[in-house]
Every structure is written in structure tokens, then in C-alpha cells.
Design an enzyme around this catalytic site. Structure first.
Site, mmCIF file in Angstrom:
data_model
loop_
_atom_site.group_PDB
_atom_site.id
_atom_site.type_symbol
_atom_site.label_atom_id
_atom_site.label_comp_id
_atom_site.label_asym_id
_atom_site.label_seq_id
_atom_site.Cartn_x
_atom_site.Cartn_y
_atom_site.Cartn_z
ATOM 1 N N GLY A 1 3.951 3.023 13.674
ATOM 2 C CA GLY A 1 4.782 1.833 14.025
ATOM 3 C C GLY A 1 4.518 1.045 15.187
ATOM 4 N N GLY B 1 7.133 4.602 8.158
ATOM 5 C CA GLY B 1 6.461 5.492 8.248
ATOM 6 C C GLY B 1 6.604 6.002 9.554
ATOM 7 N N SER B 2 5.731 6.613 10.290
ATOM 8 C CA SER B 2 5.671 7.289 11.758
ATOM 9 C C SER B 2 5.838 6.379 12.729
ATOM 10 C CB SER B 2 4.731 8.208 11.990
ATOM 11 O OG SER B 2 3.571 7.437 11.857
ATOM 12 N N THR B 3 6.631 6.855 13.907
ATOM 13 C CA THR B 3 6.783 5.894 14.967
ATOM 14 C C THR B 3 5.376 5.599 15.580
ATOM 15 O OG1 THR B 3 9.012 6.852 15.305
ATOM 16 C CG2 THR B 3 7.921 5.912 17.353
ATOM 17 N N GLU B 4 4.520 6.572 15.572
ATOM 18 C CA GLU B 4 3.160 6.458 16.132
ATOM 19 C C GLU B 4 2.580 5.168 15.578
ATOM 20 O OE1 GLU B 4 1.020 9.943 15.570
ATOM 21 O OE2 GLU B 4 -0.832 9.111 16.189
ATOM 22 N N LYS C 1 1.000 -1.042 -0.031
ATOM 23 C CA LYS C 1 0.050 0.031 -0.067
ATOM 24 C C LYS C 1 0.853 1.171 -0.144
ATOM 25 C CE LYS C 1 -1.947 2.548 3.198
ATOM 26 N NZ LYS C 1 -1.783 3.863 2.613
ATOM 27 N N GLU D 1 10.675 0.683 9.933
ATOM 28 C CA GLU D 1 11.853 1.654 9.619
ATOM 29 C C GLU D 1 10.875 3.124 9.965
ATOM 30 O OE1 GLU D 1 13.247 4.493 8.631
ATOM 31 O OE2 GLU D 1 13.155 4.112 6.507
HETATM 32 P P1 NAI Z 1 1.935 7.509 8.747
HETATM 33 O O1 NAI Z 1 3.000 6.775 9.438
HETATM 34 O O2 NAI Z 1 0.689 7.833 9.283
HETATM 35 O O3 NAI Z 1 1.833 6.823 7.326
HETATM 36 C C1 NAI Z 1 2.578 5.928 6.680
HETATM 37 C C2 NAI Z 1 1.847 4.908 5.946
HETATM 38 O O4 NAI Z 1 1.074 4.213 6.915
HETATM 39 C C3 NAI Z 1 0.951 5.452 4.996
HETATM 40 O O5 NAI Z 1 0.899 4.532 3.786
HETATM 41 C C4 NAI Z 1 -0.454 5.607 5.698
HETATM 42 O O6 NAI Z 1 -1.597 5.098 5.005
HETATM 43 C C5 NAI Z 1 -0.219 4.155 6.655
HETATM 44 N N1 NAI Z 1 -0.787 4.116 7.741
HETATM 45 C C6 NAI Z 1 -1.437 5.134 8.699
HETATM 46 N N2 NAI Z 1 -2.028 4.830 9.600
HETATM 47 C C7 NAI Z 1 -2.062 3.172 9.641
HETATM 48 C C8 NAI Z 1 -2.356 2.117 10.433
HETATM 49 N N3 NAI Z 1 -2.860 2.533 11.602
HETATM 50 N N4 NAI Z 1 -2.024 0.892 10.000
HETATM 51 C C9 NAI Z 1 -1.304 0.751 9.051
HETATM 52 N N5 NAI Z 1 -0.985 1.648 8.235
HETATM 53 C C10 NAI Z 1 -1.124 2.974 8.432
HETATM 54 O O7 NAI Z 1 2.754 8.876 8.466
HETATM 55 P P2 NAI Z 1 2.035 10.227 8.126
HETATM 56 O O8 NAI Z 1 0.731 10.324 8.631
HETATM 57 O O9 NAI Z 1 1.995 10.360 6.513
HETATM 58 O O10 NAI Z 1 3.021 11.324 8.615
HETATM 59 C C11 NAI Z 1 3.062 11.826 9.929
HETATM 60 C C12 NAI Z 1 4.427 11.941 10.474
HETATM 61 O O11 NAI Z 1 5.140 10.816 10.358
HETATM 62 C C13 NAI Z 1 5.166 12.775 9.506
HETATM 63 O O12 NAI Z 1 5.132 14.175 9.793
HETATM 64 C C14 NAI Z 1 6.518 12.335 9.944
HETATM 65 O O13 NAI Z 1 6.794 12.957 11.128
HETATM 66 C C15 NAI Z 1 6.494 10.901 10.119
HETATM 67 N N6 NAI Z 1 6.800 9.846 8.983
HETATM 68 C C16 NAI Z 1 7.969 9.319 8.979
HETATM 69 C C17 NAI Z 1 8.429 8.868 7.804
HETATM 70 C C18 NAI Z 1 9.578 8.039 7.785
HETATM 71 O O14 NAI Z 1 10.108 7.577 6.703
HETATM 72 N N7 NAI Z 1 10.235 7.798 8.850
HETATM 73 C C19 NAI Z 1 7.534 8.836 6.585
HETATM 74 C C20 NAI Z 1 6.359 9.434 6.750
HETATM 75 C C21 NAI Z 1 6.186 10.048 7.829
#
Ligand code: NAI
Length: 777
Positions: A246, A241-244, A190, A263
């Protein structure tokens, strides 16, 4: 504008990349995308708009996948997996190679699509995202080719659920899909809801490559779709994605028995020493924090400058950032593009506006719309939210330090541990600090360097698992083995009539000393004829805390030489051998069995094995295609807690302890629950073997009661458990707190056999740190 005007201002002219081909591709696809399932695009369902953040224009409609879509994708992947795996590594290599070629052939289309969808400068999409994605497929085509010869005894996991973010949409797809496919897995991926287009274009390329249907499935939509994938019948979850989120995924998968790699975020330090090449360090900083508008998990977002050069460095930095060009990302001469979405821009602005630091915004012209200026914030305290929280935008915070020791201390003052940069012209300074940094990746005199051959990933709350290189393949394979059910092992029963005073019981072993259990409770232990043979202490939370404290205090063990650690393991083996008969008899007495002698012999041999390994489980040098080396080192995890197997009271304990301490970890071991007395004898062996206090701590008690405390303890880096499914569930759920590594086995292992030792244990006992050093530059 005339030539004369140009010479007067020396401004860059606009050099826009044409968007025509990418727009035509979107139109060709009908500009409404369904999910890619079982080799074909499904009809679009309910859709949402994906917009160009730079212009606000709607690029396409994307399907919000339903539960039925996710189920269909997982089923298609399941159907395809067996055949894909049986194709063999060499067969799969051809497909991966074809995908690499197609990514290369359509490089321009993909770069433009990425820039339009994400807002990143075309220069970056064209020169970094797309070439690195191609390289990932080429590299892993090679891994597939070599798998059968080089990874004997390993096989695919099955169907992998993969969830990726919006900051490097195509590149993160490549990092996930290429190793999974190479090792014989099939995938359901996804993309992030803001940036689905390049993943859909990749799906189109999978069709063109003739990839068997069902091998790659792309489902689109928001976090709810991610949750559906996590909850579905997959064999692995890989998330970036985000630590939250994760943390949520760790909790949601707890007890499911599927491997997980995470990651996550970072707040990576960028350390500049007085003897650094200042101009290079300033230029590096542009790449560290303004590359992709700072929307990079490993962005060098925390600048640490040595005091003596701080003023001069900041003056140069401000001058440099004022010259950055921010604007239309399709313009080839733009440095900083658009922020991915207005929501993210508002988030960045809110974080900065709430800061009480001194804010310097770049003097460059910032267009209206979804743009945020390069920003530097000074004067923050180390506890300030902006010093600790990931901003994920073009915002740099800065502080100073005096000594190298202070640099490492400030750098490590974060819950994250993804990456770090060290700048110094003195190789001694740089290479002295690198090992002291809590980070999965360290760049020396460089930043944000990536390559398919070099493992990437974090420690602490930046997640676990590595992507890239041989190390990354581990996340996509498992040993070829038919798991056997773990049979419960019951303690021998007897008459409880004659309780003895607690002070005659065996003790716990904490900090090199025998310690009474905090609660004062003990359990009667019987032989097979029901006779009382002793009492074993029942450890509680306080004892766990004491043991962890003792283990933490023994940090010098990590710095002991591998040769020294080997000597101590051999010494333990020698001392155990001297008391072999006594231990064999004790095992037979406490277990009611007759194989004590064989178990002692196996334990001695195991100690020798890890004595042998202590100075041989080395890292690897990856030859990245640049003037540098990526040195993948093996570092100890820190404090490892292990809930040892019930069935082999001595061998089980030794099998957990020996690899962990061989690699420089300190341990808290929970002995076999039904047969604890062998462990309480074993610490006498440790006491006479020069094992430094606190390196091995032994607790006895109920695994199910100690597991929650161990799992949630913030000063434990990893927990291993060989006590079945219920304890595994407790460990994984509790570990979501500080995202510690877990190794939980719910099936039976042949502890007496070869699988009771070796690389699998050494890998679990180490973290990979990739240090990039200039070489031949
Ligand atoms: P996110 O962690 O919410 O999104 C990443 C992916 O996870 C997206 O595909 C999203 O649709 C999916 N996702 C969201 N909630 C989920 C859940 N409960 N279960 C499974 N998949 C889920 O990140 P977001 O909201 O796009 O960005 C928020 C903050 O996260 C950013 O401001 C940044 O600080 C951090 N972030 C860190 C990343 C990294 O590579 N370390 C990448 C993206 C965001």
C-alpha cells in the site's frame, strides 16, 4: 468403522463436498487461462501454476500478464467507459442484477473453486464469501438504480485499476467491482497470483450476463502486473493487501492526480471485559482469529482480557481451541482449512518461532502439508513483534488489562486501526469504550460481521477510504465539473531596500499565542504600488512541529459538543463581521484588488454555513441483514494540516479552517503565500472568539517548503492542499510514510461559489467509524 465405533469416539465423519463440477469447469476452460480482456479470454501467454494448498495438486495454469496485456485491458476499459456511463444508472442496474443472479445460480461452483484454490473451509466459502459477494452485487444494483436521483452532480471517475489479495478472492472482487460498475466506471482488476480462479470464473459470468465488452477486464499475474496497473493510464487505484505494498502504491501514484483507496493490514484488538458472556466471547474468538485461518485483515488477533477473568477465560479458550478440527477444507465439518501457500505458512512459522512468549498450539491433529495449528501466545510484552506485526495466520496473542481506560490504551497501542471487538454484557461499558478505539470498525459483542450496506475500512496505517454503503460510493464518483487550470498567483513586488527589524513583523499563531518564527526570518510584503506594507514571518520545520504539538494538545476539542463548536463558529463570524470594513480594506491593499468586501462577506457566510453544519453532519444507520445495526458515525480525523489557496487570503483560510473545526479537528493552516498578512490579522479575531488554544494554528511561509514537513509528520492525520500540482506531489509522496489521508487539488476552485463549501469538505474532515451493535437480538 461401525456405528458402535462412532458412538465410542463421537468423532465427526468426513463430509466432503464434491469437487467434480469445479474441476469440470476448469477442464472446460482448457485448464490454461489467458487474461479476460475486452469481453473475451485472450490466448494464454507465459503461465504459472495455481495449486490447491490443501493437496498440492496443480489446478490450472494462469497467465503472467505482460505490459501489452495490461495496456490492452486499460484501452478496452477506456473505450467501453463512456458508453457504460451513458447507459445511465438504471441501465447499469440491470447488468449488476444479472451478475448477482448468476453468482447466486453458480454459488456452489464458486464456493468449491474458492476452497480448492485458497484452502479456506467450504463452510466459510459457501456460507460467507459467496453469499456476501452476491449481496454486494444486489446492493449495488440498487445503488446504480438510485444513482441519478440520489447522487445528483456526481459522475464516474473513468477507468479503475483494482488490485486484490488472496484471502477473500471473490468477495474482494465483489467489493471492488460492484460499486465501480454501479457508478459508471469500467475496471481492470488483478486477482492475487495464488488465487485467480474465482475471478476468472466471474469473467465467464460477465460474458453470460452479456456485460458490454471492456467493462470488466481481469489481468492475472504477480506483483509486477500490479505495478503495471498502478503505472498505467487509469483514473483511480483501489488496493487491498499489505501495508507495505500500500505504501509503495501511495508513493507510485503521488502527484498523478488520481484518487486512491487503500484497505491494508491490521492487528485488531479483541477486548473482553469481566462482565462479558464468557462462553459467547470464547466462541466469538473462534470466528475472530480462526475464521479463514486468521488470514483476515480485520482478524481479532490481539486478545485483551480483563485481569479478573483472565485465567478462567484462557482455560476455556484453550479447551475450545483444542477441539477445533483442522484438515481438508472441502470437508463440510472442518473448522480450519489450509494456509493459502507454503510460503505463507513458512512466514507464519518463522514469526511464531522467533517469539519469546509462551506458545500453546491446539492439541487437535494437524494433517501433513500446508496446515498450521491454531496457536495462542501469552506472556509477550506490548513492544514484542508479535504484539505489533500482522501475522496473517491462525495465531492469537493475548494480554490483560485492568480498567476500561487501560483497555483502550492497550488496544490503541498499534500503528494500525482497522477493527476492534468489545465484549461486555453492560451496554455502558461497551458503548463507552467504542468511541475511544482507533478503528474504522467496532463490533460490540460480535466479530467479523460484514455487509454491503455497512462501510468498512481503516484509520492510521490500515489505509483510507471505505467500501460498502453510500460512503463507499464516494471512492468511485467525482463531482461533475469541468476543472479549470489553477493560475499561479504572484506576490506584489516592491523595493526591498528598507528591511525592518524582525520583532516588528507579524507573528505566527501557535497554541493560542502569537509566536515569533523560529528562524527569525520574515518577508517584506508590498502593496500594488510597491510600497512596503508589512512583514510576514517565514515559518520553518520547528514552527511546524510546535504548531502540531499545540494542535495535538488541544484534543479536548474533539470532545466538545457539536452545539458548542457551532457557537464558536458563529462567534468567529460575528467578530469578523464587526471588523468587516477593516478586513475588506486589508484584502484590497494586500492583493491589489477591489473585491475585499465581497470576500469578507463570503467568509462570514461560510463560517455561518459550518456553524450550521457542526451539529447536522450526522452518521447513518445501516440495516444489515442480521440482528444488529451498523451505525456509521462521523468522527474527526484528528489534526488536519491545510495549505490554503493563494488567491483568497481570508476566504481560502476560512474555507479550510471552518469545516475542519466544525467536525472536531484541530488545524495547522498555512496561509496564502503571496498575501499572508490577512491571515495574521485574522488570528486577532480568533483570539476574541473563545477558540480554545491549539485548535487553530496559523503559519505563514512558502507552501513548497512547509509541505514536506507537514506531509511526513507522524502526528498529522490528514493534509489538504489547494496550491497546485507540485505541492500535491510533495504531499502525496511524503504521506506514504504514515499513510495519512490527503486531499490535494491541483485545479482552480470557485471559492466564492457554492463549491467552496459543503459536504465535500465535511467528508474530508471526518472518518467513518462503523459500530455494530446488537439490536433485537
Ligand atoms: P500483497 O500486498 O503483496 O499482495 C496483495 C496484492 O497486491 C496481490 O494481488 C499482489 O500481486 C499485488 N502486489 C504485490 N506487489 C505489488 C506492487 N508492488 N504493486 C501493485 N500490486 C502489487 O500481500 P501478500 O504478499 O500476498 O501477503 C503478504 C502479507 O500482507 C500477508 O502476510 C499479510 O500480512 C498482508 N496481507 C494483508 C491483506 C489484507 O487484506 N489486509 C491481504 C493480503 C495480505
Amino acid at each position: 468403522m461401525t456405528v458402535k465405533d462412532i458412538f465410542e469416539t463421537m468423532d465427526y465423519g468426513a463430509a466432503p463436498e464434491a469437487a467434480g463440477d469445479a474441476l469440470a469447469w476448469i477442464t472446460d476452460q482448457g485448464a490454461r487461462f489467458g487474461c479476460f480482456i475486452d469481453g473475451a479470454f485472450a490466448a494464454p501467454g507465459e503461465t504459472f501454476e495455481t495449486k490447491s494448498p490443501a493437496t498440492g495438486e496443480v489446478l490450472a495454469e494462469i497467465t503472467q500478464a505482460t505490459q501489452a496485456d495490461v495496456d490492452a485491458a486499460v484501452n478496452a476499459a477506456r473505450r467501453a467507459q463512456g458508453k457504460w456511463a451513458r447507459l445511465g444508472g438504471k441501465g447499469r442496474a440491470r447488468y449488476l442484477y444479472a451478475l448477482a443472479r448468476l453468482l447466486q445460480k453458480h454459488a456452489r461452483l464458486l464456493a468449491v473453486l474458492e476452497t480448492m484454490d485458497n484452502g479456506k473451509p467450504i463452510r466459510e466459502a459457501r456460507d460467507i464469501d459467496v453469499p456476501l459477494a452476491q449481496r454486494h452485487f444486489y446492493h449495488h444494483a440498487g445503488m446504480a438504480q438510485l444513482m441519478d436521483a440520489e447522487l445528483p452532480g456526481r459522475e464516474a471517475l473513468g477507468v479503475c485499476g483494482q488490485i486484490i489479495p488472496w484471502n477473500f478472492p471473490l468477495l474482494m472482487l465483489a467489493w471492488k467491482v460492484a460499486p465501480a460498475l454501479a457508478m459508471g466506471n469500467t475496471v481492470v482488476l488483478k486477482p492475487a497470483e495464488w488465487t485467480s480462479l474465482t475471478a476468472l470464473c466471474f469473467a465467464d459470468l460477465c460474458r453470460q450476463a452479456g456485460l458490454p465488452k471492456g467493462v470488466v477486464n481481469i489481468v492475472t499475474g504477480d506483483g509486477a502486473v500490479g505495478e503495471m496497473i498502478v503505472a498505467s493510464d487509469v483514473d483511480k487505484i483501489a488496493f487491498t493487501g499489505s501495508t507495505e505494498v500500500g505504501r509503495k502504491i501511495r508513493a507510485a501514484t503521488a502527484g498523478r492526480g488520481i484518487p486512491l483507496t487503500l484497505e491494508l493490514g491490521g492487528k485488531s484488538p479483541y477486548i473482553v471485559f469481566e462482565d462479558a458472556d464468557i462462553d459467547s466471547a470464547v466462541e466469538g474468538l473462534v470466528d475472530a482469529i480462526w475464521f479463514n485461518g486468521g488470514q483476515v485483515c480485520c482478524a481479532g488477533s490481539r486478545l485483551l482480557v480483563q485481569e479478573g477473568i483472565s485465567e478462567a477465560f484462557h482455560t476455556k479458550l484453550r479447551a475450545r481451541m483444542d477441539k477445533l478440527r483442522i484438515g481438508n477444507p472441502l470437508d463440510k465439518s472442518i473448522d480450519v482449512g489450509a494456509i493459502v501457500d507454503p510460503e505463507q505458512k513458512n512466514r507464519i512459522a518463522a514469526l511464531v518461532d522467533a517469539s519469546d512468549g509462551v506458545i500453546h498450539r491446539a492439541a487437535c491433529a494437524v494433517p501433513d502439508g500446508c496446515y498450521y495449528p491454531p496457536t495462542l501466545i501469552t506472556g509477550l510484552s506490548t513492544a514484542s513483534p508479535l504484539m505489533q506485526e500482522e501475522v496473517f495466520g491462525p495465531v492469537l496473542v493475548s494480554t490483560t488489562f485492568r480498567t476500561p481506560a487501560e483497555a483502550a490504551e492497550v488496544a490503541n497501542n498499534t500503528r494500525y486501526g482497522l477493527a476492534a471487538s468489545v465484549w461486555s454484557e453492560n451496554i455502558n461499558t461497551a458503548l463507552d469504550v467504542a468511541p475511544k478505539l482507533a478503528a474504522g470498525v467496532v463490533w460490540v459483542n460480535g466479530t467479523n460481521m460484514f455487509d454491503a450496506a455497512a462501510p468498512f475500512g481503516g484509520v492510521r496505517e490500515s489505509g483510507f477510504g471505505r467500501e460498502g454503503g453510500w460512503e463507499g460510493l464516494q471512492a468511485y464518483t467525482k463531482p461533475v465539473a469541468k476543472p479549470k487550470a489553477l493560475k499561479p498567483v504572484a506576490a506584489l513586488k516592491g523595493e526591498d531596500a528598507e528591511p525592518q527589524p524582525v520583532d516588528r513583523t507579524a507573528k505566527l499563531y501557535i497554541g493560542g499565542k502569537q509566536a515569533r518564527p523560529d528562524g527569525g526570518y520574515a518577508r517584506n510584503i508590498f502593496d500594488k504600488r510597491g510600497r512596503l506594507i508589512g512583514q510576514a514571518p517565514i515559518a520553518n520545520r520547528k514552527d511546524v512541529r510546535n504548531a502540531v504539538e499545540a494542535a495535538r494538545a488541544a484534543k479536548g476539542w474533539a470532545g466538545a459538543s457539536a452545539h458548542n463548536r457551532a457557537q464558536i463558529l458563529y462567534y468567529i463570524a460575528e467578530n469578523l463581521a464587526a471588523r468587516a470594513d477593516e478586513f475588506a480594506a486589508r484584502i484590497d491593499l494586500t492583493t491589489g484588488g477591489s473585491k475585499g468586501a465581497a470576500e469578507v462577506e463570503a467568509a462570514i457566510s461560510r463560517l455561518f454555513t459550518y456553524g450550521a453544519w457542526a451539529d447536522k453532519f450526522d452518521g447513518r444507520v445501516a440495516q444489515a441483514p442480521m440482528r444488529g445495526l451498523a451505525v456509521a458515525l462521523r468522527e474527526p480525523c484528528g489534526v488536519i494540516a491545510a495549505l490554503c489557496p493563494d488567491a483568497f487570503p481570508l476566504l481560502g483560510l476560512v474555507s479550510c479552517m471552518a469545516p475542519a473545526i466544525a467536525m472536531g479537528n484541530r488545524t495547522v493552516l498555512v496561509a496564502s503565500e503571496p498575501f499572508p498578512l490577512v491571515a495574521t490579522d485574522f488570528y486577532q479575531v480568533l483570539e476574541t472568539s473563545d477558540v480554545p488554544a491549539g485548535v487553530v494554528n496559523i503559519l505563514t511561509g512558502a507552501a513548497s517548503e512547509l509541505a514536506p514537513t507537514l506531509a511526513s509528520h507522524v502526528d498529522i492525520e490528514a493534509v489538504w492542499s489547494f496550491c497546485g500540482a507540485d505541492v500535491a506531489q510533495t504531499i502525496e509522496a511524503g504521506a506514504a510514510g504514515n499513510l495519512k489521508r490527503t486531499w490535494t487539488e491541483r485545479t482552480a476552485r470557485d471559492w466564492m461559489g457554492d463549491v467552496g463549501e459543503g459536504r465535500e469538505f465535511l467528508e474530508a474532515a471526518t472518518e467513518v467509524k462503523t459500530v455494530w451493535v446488537p439490536y433485537g437480538a
